[in-house]
Design a protein around this motif. Structure first.
Motif, short mmCIF file in Angstrom:
data_model
loop_
_atom_site.label_atom_id
_atom_site.label_comp_id
_atom_site.label_asym_id
_atom_site.label_seq_id
_atom_site.Cartn_x
_atom_site.Cartn_y
_atom_site.Cartn_z
N GLU A 2 -52.42 38.19 -32.47
CA GLU A 2 -51.34 37.46 -33.07
C GLU A 2 -51.85 37.00 -34.42
OE1 GLU A 2 -48.48 33.76 -31.74
OE2 GLU A 2 -50.54 33.85 -31.06
N SER A 3 -51.04 37.18 -35.45
CA SER A 3 -51.51 36.80 -36.77
C SER A 3 -51.40 35.29 -36.95
CB SER A 3 -50.69 37.50 -37.84
OG SER A 3 -50.88 38.88 -37.70
N LEU A 4 -52.49 34.71 -37.37
CA LEU A 4 -52.52 33.26 -37.57
C LEU A 4 -53.00 32.96 -38.99
CD1 LEU A 4 -54.32 32.11 -34.30
CD2 LEU A 4 -51.88 32.07 -34.78
N ILE A 5 -52.66 31.77 -39.44
CA ILE A 5 -53.22 31.36 -40.73
C ILE A 5 -53.94 30.02 -40.58
CG2 ILE A 5 -51.51 32.54 -42.16
CD1 ILE A 5 -50.10 29.80 -42.45
N GLN A 6 -54.90 29.80 -41.46
CA GLN A 6 -55.56 28.50 -41.51
C GLN A 6 -55.90 28.20 -42.96
OE1 GLN A 6 -59.27 29.15 -39.24
NE2 GLN A 6 -60.30 29.04 -41.22
N ALA A 39 -43.23 36.03 -48.42
CA ALA A 39 -43.43 35.70 -49.83
C ALA A 39 -44.29 34.44 -49.96
CB ALA A 39 -42.08 35.49 -50.50
N VAL A 40 -43.98 33.45 -49.13
CA VAL A 40 -44.74 32.21 -49.17
C VAL A 40 -46.20 32.46 -48.81
CG1 VAL A 40 -44.95 29.93 -48.11
CG2 VAL A 40 -42.69 30.90 -48.53
N LEU A 41 -46.39 33.21 -47.71
CA LEU A 41 -47.76 33.46 -47.27
C LEU A 41 -48.53 34.27 -48.30
CD1 LEU A 41 -47.31 34.11 -43.45
CD2 LEU A 41 -47.85 31.99 -44.65
N LYS A 42 -47.83 35.24 -48.88
CA LYS A 42 -48.49 36.10 -49.87
C LYS A 42 -48.97 35.26 -51.05
CE LYS A 42 -47.62 40.26 -52.40
NZ LYS A 42 -46.54 41.10 -52.90
N SER A 43 -48.11 34.40 -51.48
CA SER A 43 -48.47 33.56 -52.61
C SER A 43 -49.64 32.64 -52.28
CB SER A 43 -47.23 32.77 -53.05
OG SER A 43 -47.60 31.61 -53.72
N GLN A 74 -52.76 34.63 -52.30
CA GLN A 74 -53.20 34.94 -53.66
C GLN A 74 -53.90 33.74 -54.28
OE1 GLN A 74 -49.69 36.38 -55.53
NE2 GLN A 74 -50.21 38.52 -55.10
N LYS A 75 -53.39 32.57 -53.96
CA LYS A 75 -54.03 31.36 -54.50
C LYS A 75 -55.28 31.00 -53.70
CE LYS A 75 -49.60 29.74 -56.12
NZ LYS A 75 -48.34 29.13 -55.64
N GLU A 76 -55.59 31.83 -52.73
CA GLU A 76 -56.77 31.64 -51.88
C GLU A 76 -56.78 30.29 -51.17
OE1 GLU A 76 -60.22 32.63 -54.19
OE2 GLU A 76 -59.82 34.77 -53.94
N SER A 77 -55.58 29.82 -50.88
CA SER A 77 -55.51 28.53 -50.20
C SER A 77 -55.54 28.68 -48.69
CB SER A 77 -54.21 27.81 -50.57
OG SER A 77 -54.11 27.72 -51.97
#
Ligand code: ADP
Ligand code: ZN
Ligand code: ZN
Length: 840
Positions: A128-132, A178-182, A185-188
């Motif tokens: 499952e794709s997750l973000i942190q 789009a939000v995640l991509k941005s 890109q900002k490496e946040s």
């Protein structure tokens, strides 16, 4: 860490420890295995066949299977650490790993693709794709972010990771990329995959009296007094004590199933109160989805003289480690022989695999095996839930299940001590997998598997495949024959009904000849049963406009749509696309739209009008979608609740009915003239098998076959059941026209959205193949009969290689290499390329 540092660390610690590496198979369509370093704390768990979690590439976390544990430091890249281990015992054994490697080579696919097909999805892991938050970069100025981005970042501060779904909920929108991509890109933020185990064991709730009441009798006393005023709760306690004896309670045996305790007369809310107050403790217990192993085996039947003789021959060739081809007419008692052999193998402590074609499985054979072998039998079937399949897998792995009756994918099970493989209905083309890779043939794969285990192989059929029969004549297999039906059973009488003459004299009723109608009528009067065979489902193959000949076609495939009357829709049998039936012709606006030809659904409708009193049932893909529907249809037919059963080739597979005295066959002409070099073989097998359903026990049954070509030569051989003569004609054709079994075929399939790009790529590939292999070994490229499916155009190239003197593995390597080269061309990035070895 660099290679140098790694080596120096190795030297330093050499006295104390060795660094271990694992070669891991990953479920991805890339060739080869990948080497990872095993961290010290996982050393004891990671072994051949265990599942590990590793990082692949920059962002992917994957689960793989360990193929090898070794000490060789990889020379070309720096090995990453294995992140985790999922099992304390291997889920895959070394036999399987060898087998998977062979499959990937022989069938020209990656070992990851084999793994993907082999493991039930419960043993794979979903990711499952997750973000942190990215710990390396500080979150900068709020102005650098959009409002949505800030919402996400804020949320991540409090809950260190979020799934895509959670982000979507948070923002109240579906499109979050789009939000995640941005943010990426900002490496946040960081993106990663979390792996979860999908298998869920089946559990039941258990309940027991809390410890304190056992340890202390006065506590128990107090409890009783307390409950005096609460009769509903008291009733539950009393019920509990009545089910469990006090001495059992003392010795610690005090667990009941919740369902045992909480019968309907007791109050659920009072029970809940008791649990809440700590009087009872609830637990979950893992139970098996498979039934308990019962030891009561029913004895099999004593064999007849002919069967005994066959058995003697089978044993003799088993002693020479030679596979046996058992050619026995339908009803000759092959299954009884299988049962005896299985019994012997199990008594000697071996494992048995009984392979069956997909559809034959849920039926009689399984219940016959079940009567004899009880819970030692595991069934592995595609209609079973994945959790059930995992349990069969585990049952084989820990030797609780020693006999598996299963479809083609059961060759992948973790056998460790296979001593017998039975391949029933050896000739069945459904043993071959078409989609996706590995495109393997379960019969051929099983024979290879038998070499690994030194297992005996018995292939049984009433209509051997040309390939296997030739193998028997070549001495590779031993041929054993049963030429009589068991007991007083006789093969059915065969009658041809001429469609053309009946049509001329206007005596056809719809698609029925007078002979067949009369036959059905008589059978119904005799209170016996009829089977009607039409190898095409749906109502009619297509619609046509009588004014302009326009035929409605699928929007994304090059096929006409099939009319299904039940739901009044047109369905594409290749992609499943549905559309409503047009009232007027799309092309000319005429209302004169007619159906052409007929399928099982139309036959069923017509029969209802012709025989309004009869109970009619249809059996085809459309009526057998759910797990038990097939079984229900068969059961009803067996109980005599159905008079006429109409169906497709599903009817042809190993069913054994007592009261079928008539089999009617439609559309033979289309089957025999199908444009394929195997069409005669198919026709012979199919018609013989379907006919074999007639007159099994005492009476001689009858087959009525409708045809416009009663003098068609193959028909005579089918009618007289003359397999040998059929074989001789067919094998000559194969030799003359250079087909299998004398030549090997490899089909190369190319697909692309753009027709001209596809053609260019295919031409280039073919040219290179011709250059290397010679013109006579490369057929095509050509468009297949159906040249577009799901919006992808299709081209095929056939490679035809003589069996003698040529190394087929070299040829495969070459095809593979040239294919990769074509694919690497910058214009052909989207080209899809598949190989089908030994296509059927
Ligand atoms: P096949 O598998 O070749 O189609 P079966 O094993 O189904 O044949 O046998 C046909 C019928 O004859 C079945 O009903 C079976 O129970 C019966 N039969 C076969 N062999 C024996 C035997 N040795 N004793 C009793 N019944 C038998
Ligand atoms: Zn028209
Ligand atoms: Zn379609």
């Amino acid at each position: 860490m660099s290679q140098l540092e790694l080596n120096s660390e190795l030297d330093e610690n050499f006295e104390e420890r060795i660094t271990w590496f694992a070669d891991v198979i990953l479920p991805i369509p890339l060739p080869g295995t990948y080497t990872y370093r095993i961290p010290r704390e996982l050393e004891e768990y990671i072994q051949l066949g265990s599942r590990v979690v590793v990082q692949f590439g920059k962002k992917k976390i994957l689960t793989g299977i360990v193929k090898l544990v070794h000490q060789n430091v990889p020379q070309v890249y720096e090995a990453k650490y294995v992140l985790d281990s999922l099992d304390h015992a291997p889920v895959v054994n070394s036999y399987q790993l060898d087998f998977f490697a062979w499959l990937s080579q022989y069938y020209m696919c990656t070992i990851g693709e084999v793994l993907n097909a082999a493991l039930p999805s419960g043993l794979k892991l979903t990711s499952e794709s997750l973000i942190q938050l990215n710990p390396e970069t500080a979150i900068g100025d709020a102005e650098a972010y959009s409002e949505k981005e800030l919402v996400v970042l804020e949320a991540l501060k409090s809950s260190d990771r979020l799934s895509f779904d959670q982000v979507s909920d948070l923002l109240g929108v579906k499109m979050i990329h789009a939000v995640l991509k941005s943010l990426l890109q900002k490496e946040s933020i960081l993106l990663f995959e979390q792996v979860k185990d999908k298998f869920k064991p089946k559990t039941v709730k258990t309940v027991q009296l809390a410890d304190q009441f056992i340890a202390d009798e006065s506590a128990m006393q107090m409890l009783f007094e307390l409950l005096e005023k609460k009769p509903k709760q008291q009733a539950i306690l009393l019920k509990y004590l009545s089910l469990i004896r006090i001495d059992e309670i003392k010795s610690g045996e005090r667990t009941l199933l919740k369902t045992e305790l909480l019968t309907e007369d007791l109050s659920v809310s009072s029970y809940k109160t008791l649990v809440k107050n700590g009087v009872f403790v609830e637990n979950e217990k893992i139970i098996s989805r498979l039934e308990e192993i019962t030891k009561v085996w029913q004895a099999s039947h004593p064999l007849s003289a002919e069967q005994e003789e066959a058995m003697g021959l089978i044993h003799k060739s088993f002693e020479q480690n030679k596979p046996v081809l058992l050619h026995g007419v339908t009803g000759s008692g092959k299954t009884e022989i299988y049962i005896d052999l299985i019994q012997q193998a199990l008594e000697n402590g071996g494992q048995v695999l009984y392979l069956l074609p997909e559809i034959a499985l849920t039926t009689q054979i399984v219940s016959r095996l079940h009567k004899v072998f009880g819970g030692a039998l595991g069934v592995y079937h595609s209609k079973y839930s994945d959790n059930e399949r995992v349990e069969v897998w585990n049952g084989v792995n820990n030797s609780k299940i020693n006999l598996v009756a299963g479809v083609r994918s059961s060759v992948f099970l973790p056998f460790s001590n296979l001593s017998l493989i039975i391949i029933d209905e050896e000739h069945e083309s459904s043993y071959k997998q078409y989609e996706p890779a590995p495109r393997y043939h379960a019969r051929d794969a099983a024979i290879w598997l038998s070499h690994l285990h030194q297992a005996h192989v018995l292939m049984g059929t009433a209509t051997p495949s040309i390939d296997s029969y030739q193998n028997a004549l070549d001495g590779k297999y031993e041929l054993v024959e049963l030429s009589q039906r068991f007991g007083t059973g006789q093969l059915p009488a065969f009658e041809l009904a001429n469609i053309l003459t009946s049509r001329k004299s206007k005596r056809m009723k719809g698609d029925f000849t007078p002979e067949l109608l009369e036959g059905i009528k008589q059978t119904l009067i005799d209170k016996e049963q009829v089977i009607l065979f039409q190898n095409r489902r749906g109502y009619s193959p297509y619609l046509i406009c009588h004014d302009c000949n326009h035929v409605p076609k699928c929007q994304s495939c090059d096929v006409s749509l099939t009319y299904h009357m039940g739901n009044n829709v047109l369905i594409c049998h290749y992609c499943g696309h549905k559309e409503s039936v047009p009232a007027i012709c799309d092309a000319c606006g005429s209302t004169a739209i007619r159906t052409v030809g007929f399928g099982t659904e139309k036959l069923e409708e017509d029969l209802k009008l012709l025989f309004p009193e009869a109970h009619i049932q249809r059996m085809d893909q459309d009526t057998t979608r759910s797990k038990y529907s097939y079984q229900h249809i068969i059961d009803r037919f067996e109980r005599g609740e159905t008079d006429i059963l109409v169906g497709t080739q599903m009817l042809s597979k190993g069913l054994d009915f007592d009261k079928v005295s008539l089999v009617g066959i439609f559309d033979y002409d289309r089957i025999v003239h199908f444009p394929d070099f195997r069409s005669h073989e198919r026709a012979f097998q199919l018609i013989t098998q379907v006919s074999g359903r007639a007159g099994r026990k005492d009476d001689k049954g009858k087959v009525i076959l409708q045809t416009g070509e009663p003098d068609e030569p193959l028909l005579y051989k089918i009618k007289t059941g003359d397999y040998k003569s059929f074989f001789q004609t067919e094998i000559l054709e194969r030799q003359n026209f250079q087909y299998p079994p004398f030549y090997r075929l490899i089909k190369i399939i190319l697909k692309h959205k753009e027709k001209n790009i596809l053609q260019q790529a295919t031409q280039q590939y073919a040219k290179r193949l011709i250059g290397e292999l010679g013109r006579q070994r490369v057929l095509g490229p050509q468009e297949p009969v159906i040249s577009r499916i799901r919006n992808l155009y299709i081209e095929e190239i056939y490679i035809k290689v003589e069996k003698k003197k040529i190394s087929i593995s070299k040829v495969k390597e070459l095809i593979y290499k040239l294919g990769l080269e074509v694919k690497q061309h910058k214009d052909y990035k989207m080209l899809r390329l598949y190989f089908d070895v030994d296509p059927v």
